[in-house]
Write a protein that holds these residues in place. Structure first.
Motif, PDB file in Angstrom:
ATOM      1  N   ASP A  46       0.817  -1.207   0.000  1.00  0.00           N
ATOM      2  CA  ASP A  46       0.000   0.000   0.000  1.00  0.00           C
ATOM      3  C   ASP A  46       0.856   1.265   0.000  1.00  0.00           C
ATOM      4  OD1 ASP A  46      -1.913  -1.861   0.198  1.00  0.00           O
ATOM      5  OD2 ASP A  46      -2.677  -1.257   2.164  1.00  0.00           O
ATOM      6  N   LEU A  50       1.081   4.432  -2.749  1.00  0.00           N
ATOM      7  CA  LEU A  50       0.636   5.796  -2.477  1.00  0.00           C
ATOM      8  C   LEU A  50       1.761   6.787  -2.177  1.00  0.00           C
ATOM      9  CD1 LEU A  50      -2.495   4.986  -0.272  1.00  0.00           C
ATOM     10  CD2 LEU A  50      -2.446   5.660  -2.671  1.00  0.00           C
ATOM     11  N   LEU A  90      -4.278  -2.058  -5.665  1.00  0.00           N
ATOM     12  CA  LEU A  90      -5.048  -1.413  -4.601  1.00  0.00           C
ATOM     13  C   LEU A  90      -6.490  -1.154  -5.043  1.00  0.00           C
ATOM     14  CD1 LEU A  90      -4.326  -0.435  -1.792  1.00  0.00           C
ATOM     15  CD2 LEU A  90      -3.933   1.831  -2.745  1.00  0.00           C
ATOM     16  N   LEU A 131     -21.655  -3.591  -0.547  1.00  0.00           N
ATOM     17  CA  LEU A 131     -21.355  -4.295   0.692  1.00  0.00           C
ATOM     18  C   LEU A 131     -20.440  -3.473   1.590  1.00  0.00           C
ATOM     19  CD1 LEU A 131     -21.512  -6.994   2.297  1.00  0.00           C
ATOM     20  CD2 LEU A 131     -19.420  -7.658   1.141  1.00  0.00           C
ATOM     21  N   MET A 132     -19.466  -2.831   0.968  1.00  0.00           N
ATOM     22  CA  MET A 132     -18.475  -2.089   1.745  1.00  0.00           C
ATOM     23  C   MET A 132     -19.021  -0.771   2.267  1.00  0.00           C
ATOM     24  SD  MET A 132     -15.880  -3.703   2.285  1.00  0.00           S
ATOM     25  CE  MET A 132     -14.974  -2.349   3.046  1.00  0.00           C
TER      26      MET A 132
ATOM     27  N   TYR B  16     -13.439   9.975   5.074  1.00  0.00           N
ATOM     28  CA  TYR B  16     -14.214  10.018   3.837  1.00  0.00           C
ATOM     29  C   TYR B  16     -15.682  10.316   4.098  1.00  0.00           C
ATOM     30  CZ  TYR B  16     -15.802   8.661  -0.822  1.00  0.00           C
ATOM     31  OH  TYR B  16     -16.359   8.649  -2.073  1.00  0.00           O
ATOM     32  N   ASP B  46     -11.681   6.740  -6.537  1.00  0.00           N
ATOM     33  CA  ASP B  46     -10.403   6.065  -6.739  1.00  0.00           C
ATOM     34  C   ASP B  46      -9.445   6.902  -7.572  1.00  0.00           C
ATOM     35  OD1 ASP B  46     -11.763   4.149  -5.452  1.00  0.00           O
ATOM     36  OD2 ASP B  46     -11.735   2.670  -7.058  1.00  0.00           O
ATOM     37  N   ALA B  49      -7.926   9.582  -5.647  1.00  0.00           N
ATOM     38  CA  ALA B  49      -6.909   9.070  -4.732  1.00  0.00           C
ATOM     39  C   ALA B  49      -5.558   8.894  -5.426  1.00  0.00           C
ATOM     40  CB  ALA B  49      -7.367   7.743  -4.128  1.00  0.00           C
ATOM     41  N   GLN B  87      -7.170   8.644  -0.395  1.00  0.00           N
ATOM     42  CA  GLN B  87      -6.215   7.542  -0.331  1.00  0.00           C
ATOM     43  C   GLN B  87      -6.490   6.659   0.869  1.00  0.00           C
ATOM     44  OE1 GLN B  87      -2.324   9.364  -0.421  1.00  0.00           O
ATOM     45  NE2 GLN B  87      -2.341   9.536  -2.663  1.00  0.00           N
ATOM     46  N   GLN B  89      -9.292   6.127   2.289  1.00  0.00           N
ATOM     47  CA  GLN B  89     -10.477   5.338   1.990  1.00  0.00           C
ATOM     48  C   GLN B  89     -10.108   4.113   1.150  1.00  0.00           C
ATOM     49  OE1 GLN B  89     -13.467   5.181   2.821  1.00  0.00           O
ATOM     50  NE2 GLN B  89     -14.502   4.087   1.178  1.00  0.00           N
ATOM     51  N   LEU B  90      -9.203   4.333   0.204  1.00  0.00           N
ATOM     52  CA  LEU B  90      -8.793   3.275  -0.713  1.00  0.00           C
ATOM     53  C   LEU B  90      -8.085   2.149   0.030  1.00  0.00           C
ATOM     54  CD1 LEU B  90      -8.987   2.892  -3.742  1.00  0.00           C
ATOM     55  CD2 LEU B  90      -6.696   3.836  -3.941  1.00  0.00           C
ATOM     56  N   VAL B  91      -7.207   2.516   0.927  1.00  0.00           N
ATOM     57  CA  VAL B  91      -6.444   1.518   1.669  1.00  0.00           C
ATOM     58  C   VAL B  91      -7.345   0.774   2.642  1.00  0.00           C
ATOM     59  CG1 VAL B  91      -4.592   1.149   3.320  1.00  0.00           C
ATOM     60  CG2 VAL B  91      -4.302   2.792   1.450  1.00  0.00           C
ATOM     61  N   ARG B  93     -10.440   0.204   2.553  1.00  0.00           N
ATOM     62  CA  ARG B  93     -11.437  -0.665   1.946  1.00  0.00           C
ATOM     63  C   ARG B  93     -10.911  -2.076   1.726  1.00  0.00           C
ATOM     64  NH1 ARG B  93     -13.116   0.270  -4.028  1.00  0.00           N
ATOM     65  NH2 ARG B  93     -13.076   2.452  -3.406  1.00  0.00           N
ATOM     66  N   SER B  94      -9.754  -2.174   1.064  1.00  0.00           N
ATOM     67  CA  SER B  94      -9.281  -3.496   0.686  1.00  0.00           C
ATOM     68  C   SER B  94      -8.937  -4.329   1.913  1.00  0.00           C
ATOM     69  CB  SER B  94      -8.064  -3.373  -0.225  1.00  0.00           C
ATOM     70  OG  SER B  94      -7.078  -2.562   0.381  1.00  0.00           O
ATOM     71  N   ASN B  95      -8.525  -3.659   2.977  1.00  0.00           N
ATOM     72  CA  ASN B  95      -8.175  -4.397   4.183  1.00  0.00           C
ATOM     73  C   ASN B  95      -9.413  -4.912   4.911  1.00  0.00           C
ATOM     74  OD1 ASN B  95      -5.500  -3.967   3.755  1.00  0.00           O
ATOM     75  ND2 ASN B  95      -5.380  -2.176   5.090  1.00  0.00           N
ATOM     76  N   GLU B  96     -10.468  -4.092   4.865  1.00  0.00           N
ATOM     77  CA  GLU B  96     -11.610  -4.426   5.702  1.00  0.00           C
ATOM     78  C   GLU B  96     -12.675  -5.238   4.982  1.00  0.00           C
ATOM     79  OE1 GLU B  96     -12.852  -0.623   7.024  1.00  0.00           O
ATOM     80  OE2 GLU B  96     -10.938  -0.234   8.002  1.00  0.00           O
ATOM     81  N   TYR B  97     -12.419  -5.550   3.739  1.00  0.00           N
ATOM     82  CA  TYR B  97     -13.441  -6.233   2.963  1.00  0.00           C
ATOM     83  C   TYR B  97     -13.823  -7.571   3.584  1.00  0.00           C
ATOM     84  CZ  TYR B  97     -15.919  -8.296  -0.936  1.00  0.00           C
ATOM     85  OH  TYR B  97     -16.858  -8.891  -1.709  1.00  0.00           O
ATOM     86  N   ARG B 100     -15.348  -7.255   7.041  1.00  0.00           N
ATOM     87  CA  ARG B 100     -16.755  -6.881   7.067  1.00  0.00           C
ATOM     88  C   ARG B 100     -17.638  -8.090   6.732  1.00  0.00           C
ATOM     89  NH1 ARG B 100     -19.389  -1.166   5.484  1.00  0.00           N
ATOM     90  NH2 ARG B 100     -21.375  -1.638   6.435  1.00  0.00           N
ATOM     91  N   LEU B 101     -17.162  -8.865   5.776  1.00  0.00           N
ATOM     92  CA  LEU B 101     -17.902 -10.069   5.418  1.00  0.00           C
ATOM     93  C   LEU B 101     -18.060 -10.991   6.615  1.00  0.00           C
ATOM     94  CD1 LEU B 101     -16.898 -11.427   1.913  1.00  0.00           C
ATOM     95  CD2 LEU B 101     -19.134 -11.545   2.990  1.00  0.00           C
TER      96      LEU B 101
END
Lengths: 283, 283
Positions: A46, A50, A90, A131-132, B16, B46, B49, B87, B89-91, B93-97, B100-101
């Motif tokens: 990451d 960035l 990313l 979902l997010m 965000y 995106d 970002a 940025q 927000q971008l980082v 998101r991918s970590n918490e996907y 969250r599921l």
DNA sequence: TACATTTTTGAATAAACATTCTACTTGTAG
DNA sequence: CTACAAGTAGAATGTTTATTCAAAAATGTA
């Protein structure tokens, strides 16, 4: 297998996977500082995506120029080119899809299958985004309001009409009392008075927002009716006259947007309301 | 409530969500170009970002300096400071996907969020299945028939109605002549005679298949009209009276099926027909 | 130890960048 | 219609950026 061959080839890696493979192969006989870069890059993709060379270099404990050498060792022109791979990872290829879509659109190679393929791909992405980013608090509130309402009034024109029409049907099947407001001349606004204070008004509207719908919702909201809205942006004028707002970003192709994600949310709403009603009626 | 207060405060937004809220509040009296920035930013977070001012500005159709003004209007020092929010927000998101599921799965099966999560998951699966199993020959034939038809008659009741209603709207926007057949008593069947031999009849019907719809399609088919059907099984009674059949398996939860995948296909149909019509009218 | 080769460093450089500023346009109140 | 304010575009500016390069250090070899 193929991956290793790719990694050994002298071409510049085009995606994150082949980049990782390349690093794995070359790391065996890498000098100290470059190996330091490799480790840091794999551990903090990451930040590579960035940050600037100065920031990353200091974080990794090397010189900025070393980062450039590292990128060049992997087959890139320079650091910036390598960084794009990390950025692509990313974002999750969302750019790739939209770019491909635009290219196909421009080049005129629009076969039905490719149009469908693109809509499927971007719909899936749009579902992930839902979902997010869905506001679970607003979701809960919306469902509670719908579950406790005496009658649910449904309003939506143009592209939003299929949504409320579907809710009308599905909620009806569950014995929820609904009232589908259809737009027939200027009569619509007068019907605000028939909305009871124990009722709820569910409004769907998408850009370009129909003024009639916003106006109607505004009047209802002014009279103290619970207005539950489904729209596509916080910039939507409906947001200001709503008790709760649900936001959906739909997949689009040129000027045309799907209803795929919206329908998924609508179905969930209906089922959740049905569930909630069952519970309250039992207790 | 809290969100609005945050947005009204003069501090620079720190995440965000508050940034979005701030945009929502300030957008009311925003000049043209800044509103353009706002819309683009919300639609393409995106790119904000990752891109540079020059890239983003040209994509949004504004000047680079306008982007800076936009950021400053929102309370930031300049563009770069605002970019950091995007940025982040971008980082995140991918970590918490997956996180969250997991949360959704743990929270039980009857919370609104879990219902939505399930529908999203099965919709994605259903979309994949569509991509894999779609009959491209039938797809091509359907689109060709729709593209060459003088008038497209659309028929669908109950759960299928939103589908044809959406096609009615979307095709209408493309200046394709459509006729939405609505069911009002027993009069429907008499209208078969108004379908010209150069027309096409598009029928959507899902289990349990409405007898009226099948009957109507059967009569039209018997008179030599091209019948293009969209249904959920090859066993559907509509299949025997259709020129082409498109099959969709929709995501379901208990007794309730979504319309997500169906809408994706419907949108693709509309766009493809629009494209095909453009070509034929140009040549 | 001495030499050749590779690797690293850190300053130098040129390109790209965000930001500012000024002249121009557009909208608005008197 | 005029005068004034608000907004915008595009060139100018000063900063940050990636990249290069020459010198220095490290590494391997005989």
């Amino acid at each position: 297998m193929t991956q290793n061959l790719d990694a050994l080839s002298t071409d510049t890696p085009t995606d994150y996977e082949s980049l990782k493979a390349r690093i794995g192969v070359l790391s065996d006989n890498m000098p100290k500082r470059l190996l330091q870069c490799a480790k840091y890059a794999l551990a903090n993709p990451d930040r590579i995506a960035l940050g600037t060379t100065a920031e990353i270099a200091s974080a990794a404990g090397v010189q900025p120029s070393t980062l450039v050498r590292f990128a060049q060792t992997l087959g890139f022109d320079g650091f910036s080119q390598m960084q794009q791979i990390f950025q692509g990872q990313l974002v999750g290829r969302s750019n790739e899809y939209t770019e491909r879509l635009n290219k196909i659109h421009e080049s005129g190679t629009n076969t039905p299958a490719s149009i469908l393929g693109n809509f499927i791909a971007s719909s899936k992405q749009s579902l992930d985004e839902l979902l997010m980013q869905v506001d679970t608090i607003a979701l809960d509130k919306t469902i509670e309001a719908l579950a406790t309402a005496e009658t649910i009034h449904l309003l939506g024109l143009r592209r939003a009409f299929p949504v409320v029409s579907y809710l009308h049907y599905t909620l009806g099947k569950m014995r929820v009392r609904t009232n589908l407001l259809e737009f027939t001349g200027g009569i619509l606004e007068e019907r605000v008075q028939f909305i009871n204070e124990n009722d709820a008004l569910f409004v769907a509207t998408f850009s370009p927002y129909s003024p009639e719908v916003v106006e109607f919702a505004s009047k209802a909201f002014g009279r103290g009716v619970k207005v539950l809205s489904l729209t596509d942006s916080v910039l939507s004028p409906i947001a200001r006259v709503s008790s709760t707002v649900l936001e959906v970003h739909e997949a689009e192709h040129g000027a045309f947007r799907s209803l795929s994600t919206t329908m998924c949310l609508a179905t969930s709403l209906a089922v959740a309301v049905g569930d909630a009603r069952k519970w309250t009626s039992l207790s």
